[in-house]
Design a protein around this motif. Structure first.
Motif, mmCIF file in Angstrom:
data_model
loop_
_atom_site.group_PDB
_atom_site.id
_atom_site.type_symbol
_atom_site.label_atom_id
_atom_site.label_comp_id
_atom_site.label_asym_id
_atom_site.label_seq_id
_atom_site.Cartn_x
_atom_site.Cartn_y
_atom_site.Cartn_z
ATOM 1 N N PRO A 100 -45.709 84.871 -9.665
ATOM 2 C CA PRO A 100 -45.728 84.711 -8.214
ATOM 3 C C PRO A 100 -45.601 83.259 -7.766
ATOM 4 C CG PRO A 100 -47.933 85.127 -9.041
ATOM 5 C CD PRO A 100 -47.023 85.322 -10.197
ATOM 6 N N THR A 101 -45.170 83.091 -6.520
ATOM 7 C CA THR A 101 -44.916 81.765 -5.966
ATOM 8 C C THR A 101 -46.174 80.911 -5.976
ATOM 9 O OG1 THR A 101 -43.216 82.675 -4.512
ATOM 10 C CG2 THR A 101 -44.126 80.532 -3.918
ATOM 11 N N PRO A 102 -46.097 79.673 -6.452
ATOM 12 C CA PRO A 102 -47.254 78.776 -6.417
ATOM 13 C C PRO A 102 -47.650 78.464 -4.966
ATOM 14 C CG PRO A 102 -45.622 78.000 -7.981
ATOM 15 C CD PRO A 102 -44.969 79.080 -7.175
ATOM 16 N N GLN A 103 -48.899 78.767 -4.628
ATOM 17 C CA GLN A 103 -49.390 78.573 -3.266
ATOM 18 C C GLN A 103 -50.784 77.969 -3.282
ATOM 19 O OE1 GLN A 103 -48.892 82.735 -1.975
ATOM 20 N NE2 GLN A 103 -47.300 82.044 -0.555
ATOM 21 N N ILE A 104 -51.199 77.488 -2.110
ATOM 22 C CA ILE A 104 -52.492 76.829 -1.985
ATOM 23 C C ILE A 104 -53.124 77.227 -0.660
ATOM 24 C CG2 ILE A 104 -51.535 74.723 -0.928
ATOM 25 C CD1 ILE A 104 -53.599 73.138 -2.610
ATOM 26 N N ARG A 105 -54.455 77.342 -0.658
ATOM 27 C CA ARG A 105 -55.168 77.647 0.580
ATOM 28 C C ARG A 105 -56.525 76.949 0.558
ATOM 29 N NH1 ARG A 105 -55.703 83.726 2.623
ATOM 30 N NH2 ARG A 105 -57.019 84.054 0.801
ATOM 31 N N ARG A 106 -56.834 76.314 1.665
ATOM 32 C CA ARG A 106 -58.136 75.646 1.794
ATOM 33 C C ARG A 106 -59.110 76.551 2.542
ATOM 34 N NH1 ARG A 106 -59.422 69.542 4.160
ATOM 35 N NH2 ARG A 106 -61.648 69.905 4.549
ATOM 36 N N GLU A 107 -60.339 76.623 2.020
ATOM 37 C CA GLU A 107 -61.392 77.411 2.645
ATOM 38 C C GLU A 107 -62.632 76.524 2.734
ATOM 39 O OE1 GLU A 107 -63.810 81.645 2.027
ATOM 40 O OE2 GLU A 107 -62.510 80.858 0.455
ATOM 41 N N GLY A 108 -62.806 75.891 3.892
ATOM 42 C CA GLY A 108 -63.920 74.960 4.030
ATOM 43 C C GLY A 108 -63.756 73.779 3.090
ATOM 44 N N ASN A 135 -47.757 68.878 -6.404
ATOM 45 C CA ASN A 135 -48.566 67.992 -5.559
ATOM 46 C C ASN A 135 -49.281 68.842 -4.514
ATOM 47 O OD1 ASN A 135 -45.962 66.385 -6.392
ATOM 48 N ND2 ASN A 135 -47.533 64.848 -6.008
ATOM 49 N N VAL A 136 -50.565 68.580 -4.306
ATOM 50 C CA VAL A 136 -51.302 69.318 -3.276
ATOM 51 C C VAL A 136 -51.181 68.572 -1.946
ATOM 52 C CG1 VAL A 136 -52.909 70.232 -4.971
ATOM 53 C CG2 VAL A 136 -53.518 68.153 -3.715
ATOM 54 N N PRO A 137 -51.328 69.255 -0.796
ATOM 55 C CA PRO A 137 -51.298 68.583 0.506
ATOM 56 C C PRO A 137 -52.429 67.556 0.615
ATOM 57 C CG PRO A 137 -51.109 70.967 0.756
ATOM 58 C CD PRO A 137 -51.474 70.714 -0.673
ATOM 59 N N SER A 138 -52.286 66.622 1.534
ATOM 60 C CA SER A 138 -53.262 65.542 1.670
ATOM 61 C C SER A 138 -54.663 66.047 1.993
ATOM 62 C CB SER A 138 -52.805 64.558 2.755
ATOM 63 O OG SER A 138 -52.658 65.221 4.006
ATOM 64 N N ASP A 139 -54.776 67.174 2.711
ATOM 65 C CA ASP A 139 -56.100 67.692 3.060
ATOM 66 C C ASP A 139 -56.727 68.501 1.929
ATOM 67 O OD1 ASP A 139 -54.247 69.768 3.358
ATOM 68 O OD2 ASP A 139 -55.442 70.769 4.887
ATOM 69 N N CYS A 140 -56.038 68.568 0.789
ATOM 70 C CA CYS A 140 -56.558 69.308 -0.366
ATOM 71 C C CYS A 140 -56.800 68.393 -1.566
ATOM 72 C CB CYS A 140 -55.597 70.426 -0.759
ATOM 73 S SG CYS A 140 -55.407 71.712 0.503
ATOM 74 N N ILE A 141 -56.774 67.089 -1.353
ATOM 75 C CA ILE A 141 -57.028 66.136 -2.440
ATOM 76 C C ILE A 141 -58.538 65.999 -2.646
ATOM 77 C CG2 ILE A 141 -56.813 63.732 -3.171
ATOM 78 C CD1 ILE A 141 -54.198 63.583 -1.615
ATOM 79 N N GLY A 177 -53.794 63.756 -5.888
ATOM 80 C CA GLY A 177 -53.203 65.014 -5.468
ATOM 81 C C GLY A 177 -52.203 65.622 -6.426
ATOM 82 N N LEU A 178 -52.167 65.150 -7.680
ATOM 83 C CA LEU A 178 -51.242 65.710 -8.661
ATOM 84 C C LEU A 178 -51.885 66.903 -9.361
ATOM 85 C CD1 LEU A 178 -49.920 62.461 -10.418
ATOM 86 C CD2 LEU A 178 -48.952 63.664 -8.442
ATOM 87 N N VAL A 179 -51.108 67.960 -9.545
ATOM 88 C CA VAL A 179 -51.552 69.101 -10.343
ATOM 89 C C VAL A 179 -51.002 68.901 -11.750
ATOM 90 C CG1 VAL A 179 -51.537 71.605 -10.612
ATOM 91 C CG2 VAL A 179 -51.531 70.599 -8.310
#
Length: 207
Positions: A100-108, A135-141, A177-179
């Motif tokens: 599946p497509t690599p995705q990211i979600r922030r929860e708190g 690379n993760v978004p800036s708000d997920c570092i 922010g690197l995976v």
């Protein structure tokens, strides 16, 4: 002037001399900190309620609910926040989705990742050193290096199917922010080191 209720609201008594408008103003001032404050979003809350009293309750248009935990600073805790939609992760050059497509979600203060990554040229993702996958978004570092167990292809021999996924923080020399993926899986077909794809599904804390 008498007071009533848990909030100790002021109620004029017969001997009080102020005018009715003054009584109402006094009552309104006393009521205001106990009301639910309605805001549009975080920016609106900051603009209007930064100096609000301790324990002020605010609700945004999307249902996000905060309570103020400081009488002196604009400090709040989140009581409820609706889940954001999954965002497609930005993959490193030379990599693509392996479904599946690599995705990211922030929860708190927590971040969740899901999906698989492979090389665009069909080659193996090297495991002898760190492999940058995305690379993760800036708000997920994260504030410090985050890590969890990931999965990898078990095609070839020997392959354990387990790897370490790391998300770098600002303190890392390689950048924030690197995976990255690390593994000690062995050789595939004639001594080539690597895996066909990496499953980055996992979660980490921002703080």
């Amino acid at each position: 002037m008498a007071t009533i209720g848990y909030a100790q609201l002021p109620v004029p008594a017969g001997g009080d001399s102020p005018t009715v408008p003054a009584h109402l103003a006094h009552l309104a001032d006393a009521l205001d900190p106990h009301l639910v404050q309605h805001v549009q979003n975080l920016a609106d809350r900051t603009a209007r309620l930064a100096n609000a009293p301790l324990q002020t309750l605010a609700i945004a248009a999307d249902g996000t609910t905060w309570i103020k935990t400081s009488a002196d600073t604009d400090t709040w805790i989140t009581l409820y926040e609706p889940l954001e939609t999954w965002r497609t992760l930005t993959l490193a050059a030379g990599h693509e989705s392996a479904s599946p497509t690599p995705q990211i979600r922030r929860e708190g203060r927590q971040v969740h990742l899901r999906g698989r990554v492979q090389r665009t040229d069909g080659g193996l993702i090297g495991t002898t050193n760190s492999a940058v996958l995305a690379n993760v978004p800036s708000d997920c570092i994260p504030k410090q290096l985050a890590a969890f167990a990931g999965g990898s292809s078990i095609t070839g021999d020997p392959m354990t199917g387990v790897c370490r996924v790391e998300i770098t923080s600002p303190s890392q020399a390689v950048g924030a922010g690197l995976v990255q993926m690390y593994s000690q899986d062995g050789s595939q077909g004639g001594g080539t080191i690597g895996t066909q794809w990496v499953d980055i599904s996992g979660s980490y804390w921002l703080d």
